[in-house]
Design a protein around this motif. Sequence first.
Motif, PDB file in Angstrom:
ATOM      1  N   SER A  42       4.246  90.204  43.085  1.00  0.00           N
ATOM      2  CA  SER A  42       4.519  91.067  42.096  1.00  0.00           C
ATOM      3  C   SER A  42       5.418  92.177  42.814  1.00  0.00           C
ATOM      4  O   SER A  42       6.386  92.712  42.026  1.00  0.00           O
ATOM      5  CB  SER A  42       3.072  91.549  41.813  1.00  0.00           C
ATOM      6  N   VAL A  43       5.322  92.446  44.071  1.00  0.00           N
ATOM      7  CA  VAL A  43       6.250  93.765  44.676  1.00  0.00           C
ATOM      8  C   VAL A  43       7.356  93.032  44.497  1.00  0.00           C
ATOM      9  O   VAL A  43       8.601  93.852  43.996  1.00  0.00           O
ATOM     10  CB  VAL A  43       5.638  93.845  45.893  1.00  0.00           C
ATOM     11  N   ILE A  44       7.794  91.829  44.746  1.00  0.00           N
ATOM     12  CA  ILE A  44       9.153  91.497  45.174  1.00  0.00           C
ATOM     13  C   ILE A  44       9.743  91.032  43.542  1.00  0.00           C
ATOM     14  O   ILE A  44      10.846  91.484  43.245  1.00  0.00           O
ATOM     15  CB  ILE A  44       9.371  89.960  45.737  1.00  0.00           C
ATOM     16  N   ALA A  45       8.860  90.863  42.526  1.00  0.00           N
ATOM     17  CA  ALA A  45       9.270  90.671  41.271  1.00  0.00           C
ATOM     18  C   ALA A  45       9.426  92.114  40.619  1.00  0.00           C
ATOM     19  O   ALA A  45      10.536  91.977  39.696  1.00  0.00           O
ATOM     20  CB  ALA A  45       8.048  89.926  40.437  1.00  0.00           C
ATOM     21  N   CYS A  46       9.111  93.066  40.926  1.00  0.00           N
ATOM     22  CA  CYS A  46       9.161  94.262  40.534  1.00  0.00           C
ATOM     23  C   CYS A  46      10.923  94.455  40.752  1.00  0.00           C
ATOM     24  O   CYS A  46      11.663  95.027  40.074  1.00  0.00           O
ATOM     25  CB  CYS A  46       8.278  95.352  41.284  1.00  0.00           C
ATOM     26  N   CYS A  47      11.256  94.224  41.924  1.00  0.00           N
ATOM     27  CA  CYS A  47      12.569  94.508  42.414  1.00  0.00           C
ATOM     28  C   CYS A  47      13.490  93.605  41.754  1.00  0.00           C
ATOM     29  O   CYS A  47      14.663  94.018  41.114  1.00  0.00           O
ATOM     30  CB  CYS A  47      12.816  94.377  43.934  1.00  0.00           C
ATOM     31  N   TRP A  48      13.099  92.264  41.484  1.00  0.00           N
ATOM     32  CA  TRP A  48      13.760  91.227  40.799  1.00  0.00           C
ATOM     33  C   TRP A  48      14.163  91.741  39.526  1.00  0.00           C
ATOM     34  O   TRP A  48      15.534  91.365  39.230  1.00  0.00           O
ATOM     35  CB  TRP A  48      13.178  89.802  40.940  1.00  0.00           C
ATOM     36  N   TYR A  49      13.247  92.053  38.755  1.00  0.00           N
ATOM     37  CA  TYR A  49      13.685  92.308  37.347  1.00  0.00           C
ATOM     38  C   TYR A  49      14.321  93.481  37.118  1.00  0.00           C
ATOM     39  O   TYR A  49      14.997  93.851  36.178  1.00  0.00           O
ATOM     40  CB  TYR A  49      12.284  92.269  36.525  1.00  0.00           C
ATOM     41  N   VAL A  50      14.426  94.573  38.088  1.00  0.00           N
ATOM     42  CA  VAL A  50      15.278  95.691  38.186  1.00  0.00           C
ATOM     43  C   VAL A  50      16.754  95.115  38.184  1.00  0.00           C
ATOM     44  O   VAL A  50      17.877  95.773  37.494  1.00  0.00           O
ATOM     45  CB  VAL A  50      14.898  96.703  39.180  1.00  0.00           C
ATOM     46  N   PHE A  51      16.872  94.190  39.042  1.00  0.00           N
ATOM     47  CA  PHE A  51      18.345  93.673  39.297  1.00  0.00           C
ATOM     48  C   PHE A  51      18.645  92.642  38.771  1.00  0.00           C
ATOM     49  O   PHE A  51      19.953  92.182  38.773  1.00  0.00           O
ATOM     50  CB  PHE A  51      18.658  93.760  40.869  1.00  0.00           C
ATOM     51  N   LEU A  52      17.940  91.741  37.896  1.00  0.00           N
ATOM     52  CA  LEU A  52      18.179  90.634  37.431  1.00  0.00           C
ATOM     53  C   LEU A  52      19.548  90.917  36.238  1.00  0.00           C
ATOM     54  O   LEU A  52      20.187  89.830  36.148  1.00  0.00           O
ATOM     55  CB  LEU A  52      16.982  90.220  36.386  1.00  0.00           C
ATOM     56  N   PRO A  53      19.735  92.079  35.438  1.00  0.00           N
ATOM     57  CA  PRO A  53      20.859  92.011  34.696  1.00  0.00           C
ATOM     58  C   PRO A  53      22.167  91.970  35.345  1.00  0.00           C
ATOM     59  O   PRO A  53      23.299  91.350  35.246  1.00  0.00           O
ATOM     60  CB  PRO A  53      20.944  93.260  33.988  1.00  0.00           C
ATOM     61  N   GLN A  54      21.988  92.564  36.872  1.00  0.00           N
ATOM     62  CA  GLN A  54      23.370  92.824  37.780  1.00  0.00           C
ATOM     63  C   GLN A  54      23.632  91.159  38.245  1.00  0.00           C
ATOM     64  O   GLN A  54      24.557  90.914  38.240  1.00  0.00           O
ATOM     65  CB  GLN A  54      22.963  93.585  38.740  1.00  0.00           C
ATOM     66  N   ILE A  55      22.552  90.485  38.553  1.00  0.00           N
ATOM     67  CA  ILE A  55      22.537  89.420  39.195  1.00  0.00           C
ATOM     68  C   ILE A  55      23.006  88.322  37.937  1.00  0.00           C
ATOM     69  O   ILE A  55      23.924  87.741  38.620  1.00  0.00           O
ATOM     70  CB  ILE A  55      21.138  88.800  39.442  1.00  0.00           C
ATOM     71  N   LEU A  56      22.565  88.633  36.677  1.00  0.00           N
ATOM     72  CA  LEU A  56      23.507  87.629  35.638  1.00  0.00           C
ATOM     73  C   LEU A  56      24.783  87.745  35.624  1.00  0.00           C
ATOM     74  O   LEU A  56      25.769  87.083  35.314  1.00  0.00           O
ATOM     75  CB  LEU A  56      22.640  87.982  34.193  1.00  0.00           C
ATOM     76  N   LEU A  57      25.241  89.095  35.571  1.00  0.00           N
ATOM     77  CA  LEU A  57      26.586  89.623  35.483  1.00  0.00           C
ATOM     78  C   LEU A  57      27.473  88.928  36.589  1.00  0.00           C
ATOM     79  O   LEU A  57      28.765  88.491  36.491  1.00  0.00           O
ATOM     80  CB  LEU A  57      27.003  91.100  35.600  1.00  0.00           C
TER      81      LEU A  57
END
Length: 203
Positions: A163-178
């Motif tokens: 959950s802690v890692i997922a917290c960071c993942w979903y913050v940066f997911l839009p940038q990852i998709l770009l």
Amino acid sequence: MGSIAKKGLQQYLFQLQHHPLRTKAITAGVLSAISDIVAQKLSGIQKLQLRRLLLKVVFGFAYFGPFGHFLHILLDKLFKGKKDTKTVAKKVALEQLTSSPWNNFLFMVYYGLVVEARPWIHVKAKIKKDYPAVQYASWTFWPVVGWVNHQYVPLQFRVIFHSVIACCWYVFLPQILLLYVPWLLRTIFSCICRPLSLIAIIY
């Protein structure tokens, strides 16, 4: 201040031990809130979108926390709690081929239909466009997290770690998709066109 934090941690560990499902669900909900607040601020949203925030908290509390709780118990039972390299590799592979695609798909459906309140036809089109890149990005990152989780983290803390890692993942997911969407499209285009060009040269 230190003693307050220590007592808070002790109380949290007590709740985690005696009420694991409830504690993991609440933790996932709180981390979903933190993730969305940071994501909204980074995306330039001036006024916090409370509806979006609340709906993401509900998803974390009602789904991600409980799902992770039962998933890790099931995996531990299937593989009898073993932590040798071969068993961990099997756990990671099973997790990445089942729960990872499902969770990414379900979150995109929930976000489109519920959070953004879009018609299904628009949600379907967005999933068709973005899902391959989301899943590809997931498979380049989460297997490492899964390996660490299954190899080194005790069972009762695995959902918390995830959950802690997922917290960071979903913050940066839009940038990852770009970054990944254009790269993925170029890769697919290259894989298709290169054999065709060789065939054209031969003939």
